[in-house]
Design an enzyme around this catalytic site. Structure first.
Site, short mmCIF file in Angstrom:
data_model
loop_
_atom_site.label_atom_id
_atom_site.label_comp_id
_atom_site.label_asym_id
_atom_site.label_seq_id
_atom_site.Cartn_x
_atom_site.Cartn_y
_atom_site.Cartn_z
N GLU A 104 0.78 -1.19 -0.02
CA GLU A 104 -0.11 0.00 0.17
C GLU A 104 0.92 1.28 0.01
O GLU A 104 1.77 1.15 0.65
CB GLU A 104 -0.86 0.02 1.19
CG GLU A 104 -1.81 1.11 1.40
CD GLU A 104 -2.49 1.29 2.67
OE1 GLU A 104 -3.55 1.90 2.61
OE2 GLU A 104 -2.17 0.75 3.80
N LYS A 146 -10.47 0.72 -1.30
CA LYS A 146 -10.41 0.63 -0.01
C LYS A 146 -11.57 1.03 1.01
O LYS A 146 -11.95 2.23 0.90
CB LYS A 146 -9.03 1.21 0.72
CG LYS A 146 -8.79 0.96 2.24
CD LYS A 146 -7.58 1.36 2.77
CE LYS A 146 -7.23 1.13 4.11
NZ LYS A 146 -6.10 1.93 4.35
N CYS A 205 -4.77 -3.19 4.01
CA CYS A 205 -4.61 -2.52 5.27
C CYS A 205 -5.35 -2.93 6.42
O CYS A 205 -5.75 -3.95 6.80
CB CYS A 205 -3.83 -1.21 5.29
SG CYS A 205 -2.80 -0.72 6.58
#
Length: 464
Positions: A24, A127, A161
């Protein structure tokens, strides 16, 4: 950074890699405002709506240099390539005033892109669970459950993440039968419960999946620790303090997991790693097998719980854990936080004349710092000092080894086990067992290093 990616892709291809995952923020870094990130934005078409190969059709869209280079990288090296970048999408503010469109009329998304081995853009994921450091990015209007298929290993799911701690998209992918997950991350390490490799392995074990985790390296923010995990193996790299700040390419051959194999026994040469006596007919919510799920199960072995004078409250990961100290070289201890109880049977093997303090902690409640999520946690930890108030503080090294059986009765079937040894070395738990009534047992002995943490991390997604 694209030049570095080129080098890494070539090296990976030489070692026979079929899929390559980058971290990321690996191309553009972090700490942006909406205006300062504008130079890094490209508009990424939706591969579910159209077919586009940026390498062979560069003229189709303007301002797509990053997409073109990544596409050609995948094509030249004949591998699937996963990268993280920033996506700009116009949104219907003027045409639809009720939409969740930001005031500047455009969405900026933290985005994974996937290219096939011929350079075709095959997947795009925005995300969903943004962390504090991303005020420049928007949460997509709907959580996206994105997968892509490969000829060499079947289906993969995409997440980024902080997503790893939440039901959507992560657990939603697993519940759909996806057994292989791709995970770019920029993870800030918080031992004793939230070190990057610890969380990565715990998720792989708890969800019974393969996880390809690429973490960015940035020592100032304690970002380090990547790996390739299956339910029976872990290949990872965790830099130590003072190591040169550079990347590390990990290449390993892993088995393809059967998509219908969720929750069955996993046997290896060493014996059963995970056994589940749960029936496959979970309730609709997917969390409990009993008739009804109470928020907290009743206390276990209430009669053997030590008197409250033996317990104390100390903060761990900003949560008020109830702890009890390990005062003997072997024995049994219990600790409860409300009605949630943890049980430990242990044999402590001190090394040399080192003095160390250990405690068993329990927490059941909602974590509220840097995000909100409901937990039930049993954790055996080395305290940072010799004072009880140091229990729960960050620790990275330990000398004492421990043979133990750690157990809790959880109100969720999503419990993520981890054993973290000194200097961020992972240990594969010897035996894991889950019963239909929510009892999870983790047994381990013959440690190779000193014990930092042994943890059963239960996520109560249905209470979020």
């Amino acid at each position: 950074n694209l030049d570095i990616y080129e080098e890494q892709a070539a090296q990976a291809a030489q070692q026979g890699a079929q899929i390559l995952v980058f971290p990321e923020d690996g191309l553009h870094g972090f700490n942006f405002s909406r205006s300062s990130i504008s130079g890094y934005l490209e508009t990424i078409p939706d591969p579910q709506q159209e077919s586009w190969n940026p390498c062979t059709e560069p003229g189709k869209y303007n301002n797509t240099e990053v997409l073109q280079r990544l596409s050609c990288m995948a094509r030249r090296n004949k591998l699937y390539l996963v990268a993280n970048m920033a996506d700009l999408q116009p949104c219907p503010l003027k045409t639809d005033p009720t939409s969740s469109c930001p005031s500047d009329g455009r969405w900026l998304f933290n985005t994974n892109v996937v290219f096939s081995s011929d350079g075709l853009l095959v997947a795009r994921y925005h995300k969903h669970n943004l962390f504090l450091f991303e005020p420049h990015f928007d949460t997509p209007p709907q959580p996206e459950i994105i997968t892509f298929d490969t000829p060499f290993a079947g289906r993969f799911g995409l997440m980024i993440c902080f997503d790893i701690l939440f039901h959507k998209p992560t657990v939603a992918l697993v519940e759909k039968g996806v057994r292989q997950l791709v995970y770019p991350t920029a993870w800030i390490n918080h031992p004793p419960l939230m070190d990057a490799v610890q969380v990565q392995q715990a998720f792989s074990l708890g969800a019974n999946v393969t996880l390809l985790a690429a973490n960015i390296r940035y020592d100032q923010l304690k970002m380090r620790g990547s790996g390739i995990y299956t339910p029976f193996s872990a290949t990872y790299h965790h830099a130590q303090k003072g190591d040169p700040e550079e990347g590390r390419l990990l290449v390993v051959r892993v088995p393809v997991l059967d998509p219908l194999w969720v929750g069955k026994n996993v046997t290896t040469k060493e014996g059963v790693v995970r056994s589940e006596s749960t029936s496959s007919t979970a309730t609709d919510s997917g969390f409990c097998n009993q008739e009804s799920c109470s928020d907290s199960p009743p206390p276990e072995n209430a009669s053997s719980v030590p008197p409250s004078s033996a317990t104390f409250i100390s903060s761990m990961m900003f949560d008020p854990f109830t702890f009890v100290l390990l005062n003997e070289t072997e024995g049994k201890v219990n600790v409860c936080n409300g009605t949630f109880c943890c049980h430990l049977q242990y044999r402590w093997l001190p090394q040399g004349d080192s003095k160390e303090l250990y405690a068993l902690g329990a927490f059941a409640g909602t974590h509220t710092v840097d995000g909100r999520y409901a937990l039930q946690v049993c954790a055996l930890v080395r305290c940072a000092g010799l004072d009880a108030s140091s229990c729960g503080q960050e620790v990275e090294e330990a000398e004492s080894k421990m043979d133990f059986l750690l157990e809790g009765k959880f109100g969720t079937r999503y419990v993520y086990p981890s054993v973290l040894a000194s200097k961020m070395v992972l240990e594969q738990p010897e035996h894991l067992e889950t019963t239909a009534d929510g009892r999870v047992t983790m047994k381990h002995s013959n440690m190779t290093g000193g014990l930092v943490t042994a943890c059963l991390y239960g996520r109560m997604y249905h209470l979020d």
